[in-house]
Design a protein around this motif. Structure first.
Motif, mmCIF file in Angstrom:
data_model
loop_
_atom_site.group_PDB
_atom_site.id
_atom_site.type_symbol
_atom_site.label_atom_id
_atom_site.label_comp_id
_atom_site.label_asym_id
_atom_site.label_seq_id
_atom_site.Cartn_x
_atom_site.Cartn_y
_atom_site.Cartn_z
ATOM 1 N N TYR A 121 0.828 -1.202 0.000
ATOM 2 C CA TYR A 121 0.000 0.000 0.000
ATOM 3 C C TYR A 121 0.865 1.256 0.000
ATOM 4 C CZ TYR A 121 -3.397 3.465 1.613
ATOM 5 O OH TYR A 121 -4.178 4.581 1.732
ATOM 6 N N VAL A 122 1.888 1.262 0.847
ATOM 7 C CA VAL A 122 2.774 2.429 0.915
ATOM 8 C C VAL A 122 3.545 2.583 -0.391
ATOM 9 C CG1 VAL A 122 4.786 3.396 2.074
ATOM 10 C CG2 VAL A 122 2.977 2.342 3.422
ATOM 11 N N GLN A 123 4.063 1.465 -0.915
ATOM 12 C CA GLN A 123 4.791 1.524 -2.180
ATOM 13 C C GLN A 123 3.911 2.084 -3.286
ATOM 14 O OE1 GLN A 123 6.172 -2.456 -2.933
ATOM 15 N NE2 GLN A 123 8.161 -2.091 -2.024
ATOM 16 N N GLU A 124 2.689 1.588 -3.355
ATOM 17 C CA GLU A 124 1.788 2.027 -4.419
ATOM 18 C C GLU A 124 1.496 3.509 -4.302
ATOM 19 O OE1 GLU A 124 -2.778 1.233 -5.957
ATOM 20 O OE2 GLU A 124 -1.690 -0.375 -4.938
ATOM 21 N N GLY A 125 1.339 4.006 -3.076
ATOM 22 C CA GLY A 125 1.068 5.421 -2.892
ATOM 23 C C GLY A 125 2.194 6.301 -3.402
ATOM 24 N N PHE A 126 3.433 5.963 -3.041
ATOM 25 C CA PHE A 126 4.575 6.749 -3.501
ATOM 26 C C PHE A 126 4.762 6.634 -5.005
ATOM 27 C CE2 PHE A 126 5.886 6.493 1.012
ATOM 28 C CZ PHE A 126 6.150 7.835 1.223
ATOM 29 N N LEU A 127 4.591 5.424 -5.545
ATOM 30 C CA LEU A 127 4.744 5.236 -6.991
ATOM 31 C C LEU A 127 3.687 6.023 -7.753
ATOM 32 C CD1 LEU A 127 5.532 1.408 -7.100
ATOM 33 C CD2 LEU A 127 7.106 3.269 -7.643
ATOM 34 N N ARG A 128 2.452 5.993 -7.257
ATOM 35 C CA ARG A 128 1.365 6.698 -7.952
ATOM 36 C C ARG A 128 1.655 8.194 -8.017
ATOM 37 N NH1 ARG A 128 -3.474 4.902 -9.298
ATOM 38 N NH2 ARG A 128 -3.232 3.051 -7.962
ATOM 39 N N ASP A 129 2.203 8.748 -6.943
ATOM 40 C CA ASP A 129 2.524 10.175 -6.941
ATOM 41 C C ASP A 129 3.654 10.514 -7.909
ATOM 42 O OD1 ASP A 129 0.576 10.660 -5.102
ATOM 43 O OD2 ASP A 129 1.921 10.704 -3.372
ATOM 44 N N SER A 130 4.541 9.554 -8.140
ATOM 45 C CA SER A 130 5.715 9.820 -8.978
ATOM 46 C C SER A 130 5.451 9.610 -10.461
ATOM 47 C CB SER A 130 6.880 8.925 -8.539
ATOM 48 O OG SER A 130 6.594 7.549 -8.812
ATOM 49 N N ILE A 131 4.332 8.984 -10.809
ATOM 50 C CA ILE A 131 4.039 8.683 -12.215
ATOM 51 C C ILE A 131 3.124 9.773 -12.768
ATOM 52 C CG2 ILE A 131 2.996 7.025 -13.804
ATOM 53 C CD1 ILE A 131 3.657 4.848 -11.745
ATOM 54 N N LEU A 284 11.176 -3.340 -7.592
ATOM 55 C CA LEU A 284 11.569 -3.138 -6.196
ATOM 56 C C LEU A 284 11.740 -4.466 -5.471
ATOM 57 C CD1 LEU A 284 9.245 -0.127 -5.282
ATOM 58 C CD2 LEU A 284 11.737 -0.078 -5.548
ATOM 59 N N TYR A 285 10.877 -5.440 -5.808
ATOM 60 C CA TYR A 285 11.014 -6.753 -5.176
ATOM 61 C C TYR A 285 12.324 -7.418 -5.584
ATOM 62 C CZ TYR A 285 10.714 -11.758 -4.608
ATOM 63 O OH TYR A 285 11.026 -13.056 -4.305
ATOM 64 N N GLU A 287 15.086 -6.003 -6.544
ATOM 65 C CA GLU A 287 16.184 -5.303 -5.874
ATOM 66 C C GLU A 287 16.259 -5.693 -4.405
ATOM 67 O OE1 GLU A 287 15.470 -1.204 -6.544
ATOM 68 O OE2 GLU A 287 15.996 -1.267 -8.686
ATOM 69 N N ALA A 288 15.104 -5.804 -3.745
ATOM 70 C CA ALA A 288 15.092 -6.170 -2.331
ATOM 71 C C ALA A 288 15.560 -7.603 -2.127
ATOM 72 C CB ALA A 288 13.685 -5.985 -1.760
ATOM 73 N N ARG A 289 15.156 -8.498 -3.009
ATOM 74 C CA ARG A 289 15.529 -9.911 -2.861
ATOM 75 C C ARG A 289 17.024 -10.118 -2.978
ATOM 76 N NH1 ARG A 289 16.117 -15.066 -4.416
ATOM 77 N NH2 ARG A 289 14.496 -16.607 -3.910
ATOM 78 N N GLN A 290 17.674 -9.281 -3.768
ATOM 79 C CA GLN A 290 19.116 -9.407 -3.953
ATOM 80 C C GLN A 290 19.889 -9.052 -2.689
ATOM 81 O OE1 GLN A 290 19.814 -6.893 -7.344
ATOM 82 N NE2 GLN A 290 19.216 -8.472 -8.833
ATOM 83 N N ARG A 291 19.222 -8.436 -1.728
ATOM 84 C CA ARG A 291 19.895 -8.090 -0.469
ATOM 85 C C ARG A 291 19.912 -9.254 0.518
ATOM 86 N NH1 ARG A 291 17.245 -2.987 -1.451
ATOM 87 N NH2 ARG A 291 15.469 -3.522 -0.117
ATOM 88 N N TYR A 292 19.305 -10.377 0.150
ATOM 89 C CA TYR A 292 19.197 -11.507 1.070
ATOM 90 C C TYR A 292 19.852 -12.746 0.479
ATOM 91 C CZ TYR A 292 15.677 -8.572 3.318
ATOM 92 O OH TYR A 292 15.031 -7.540 3.932
ATOM 93 N N ASP A 293 20.484 -13.514 1.370
ATOM 94 C CA ASP A 293 20.944 -14.856 1.019
ATOM 95 C C ASP A 293 19.830 -15.826 1.385
ATOM 96 O OD1 ASP A 293 23.451 -13.929 0.196
ATOM 97 O OD2 ASP A 293 24.195 -13.964 2.258
ATOM 98 N N VAL A 294 19.324 -16.551 0.410
ATOM 99 C CA VAL A 294 18.162 -17.409 0.617
ATOM 100 C C VAL A 294 18.590 -18.868 0.589
ATOM 101 C CG1 VAL A 294 15.889 -18.057 -0.247
ATOM 102 C CG2 VAL A 294 16.675 -15.689 -0.466
ATOM 103 N N ASP A 295 18.269 -19.584 1.659
ATOM 104 C CA ASP A 295 18.480 -21.030 1.726
ATOM 105 C C ASP A 295 17.117 -21.703 1.739
ATOM 106 O OD1 ASP A 295 21.264 -20.781 1.873
ATOM 107 O OD2 ASP A 295 21.171 -20.467 4.033
#
Length: 306
Positions: A121-131, A284-285, A287-295
């Motif tokens: 919800y927060v992501q969508e709000g900021f993205l909507r304002d920027s488009i 964004l997902y 980019e965020a996923r690349q910050r984690y090592d997933v086992d």
């Protein structure tokens, strides 16, 4: 064993220690919190509506707003608006307490879904304002997605209905006689309202889309209607529907077509913004996923062979 002077010096030293002051202050605040909690929020059968709670409620609807802006908005509300806001907060609080009473807040998975929902919800709000697409961008989107803006066929007509029922031969004879009379006397749509039998739906249709007409009359009627000549002075038919026979005065028929940009500009902008939000959330997902090592510690399930 230490003497009283030694103990006194230790106590004085502890009293001067800032860490002890912080510990004491923390214990005092904790005690005050427990006391006020027992009198207020911790009573499961008592609800206290405070200004801070209403400000938080406003912020929950628009997380991009600052606390100061939310407080200012609260002050500007009329009495009716404030009463509605209070009632909305009470309703939410009652439902939250009922959910807790039933143990629904103990579900870790439910909490995970709630957090994911808030983040989106927060992501969508900021993205909507920027488009902020310009006119050329929207026109290009319309050209590239023309098939999404197809307008269905639509017809404007009036009809006189004859119920077939058990007397199909009589219905055909009545329809043929009425057709000759309507055209011979050049009867308009308003003068024909008293003729024929009562129809389940409407007598007059204005720019009715094919899907609506099919639900009212059936597909065979819609096909027959599309083959008639548009003529506001001549009754035609009879056309057969799933209910009976119809004499039709067809005044307009619009073929299925792709809408011009100006006809659907608002819809084009909504579609473009929605697509951009979806694409950016996916980015964004990633980019965020690349910050984690997933086992992945899941036992592979072998497929059964038939």
């Amino acid at each position: 064993m230490r003497s009283w002077d030694d103990q006194r010096r230790i106590l004085v030293a502890m009293y001067r220690e800032p860490l002890v002051h912080c510990l004491f202050a923390g214990m005092l605040l904790y005690g005050l919190f427990e006391l006020t909690s027992q009198r207020g929020d911790w009573n499961p059968h008592r609800i206290v509506v405070t200004e801070s709670a209403l400000v938080a409620h406003i912020l929950s609807g628009n997380p991009r707003m600052s606390a100061g802006q939310a407080a200012d908005q609260l002050r500007k509300l009329s009495r009716t608006e404030k009463d509605a806001l209070v009632e909305a907060w009470i309703r939410e609080e009652v439902l939250v307490r009922e959910a807790r009473r039933l143990g629904l807040d103990m579900s870790d998975y439910a909490e995970r879904r709630r957090l994911v929902g808030r983040l989106k919800y927060v992501q969508e709000g900021f993205l909507r304002d920027s488009i902020q697409p310009d006119e050329e961008t929207l026109r290009r989107w319309h050209r590239d997605h023309r098939q999404n803006y197809m307008l269905p066929a639509a017809a404007t007509f009036t009809h006189v209905f004859f119920d077939v029922g058990e007397f199909s031969g009589s219905a055909f004879a009545r329809a043929d006689g009425a057709l000759a009379a309507l055209n011979g006397q050049r009867v308009g749509y308003s003068a024909a309202t008293g003729l024929g039998d009562r129809f389940l739906y409407h007598r007059n249709y204005v720019r009715a889309e094919a899907q609506t007409l099919a639900s009212h009359f059936g597909g065979a009627f819609v096909k027959g209607l599309s083959e008639l000549e548009v003529n506001a002075e001549r009754w035609q038919g009879p056309l057969r529907s799933k209910f009976g026979l119809h004499l039709v005065l067809l005044t307009a028929f619009e073929e299925e077509r792709i809408a011009e940009f100006d006809e659907v500009r608002a819809r084009v902008e909504r579609d473009f913004v929605a697509a951009e939000i979806d694409q950016n959330q996916r980015r964004l997902y990633v980019e965020a996923r690349q910050r984690y090592d997933v086992d992945v510690e899941v036992v592979a399930v072998r497929g059964t062979q038939g």
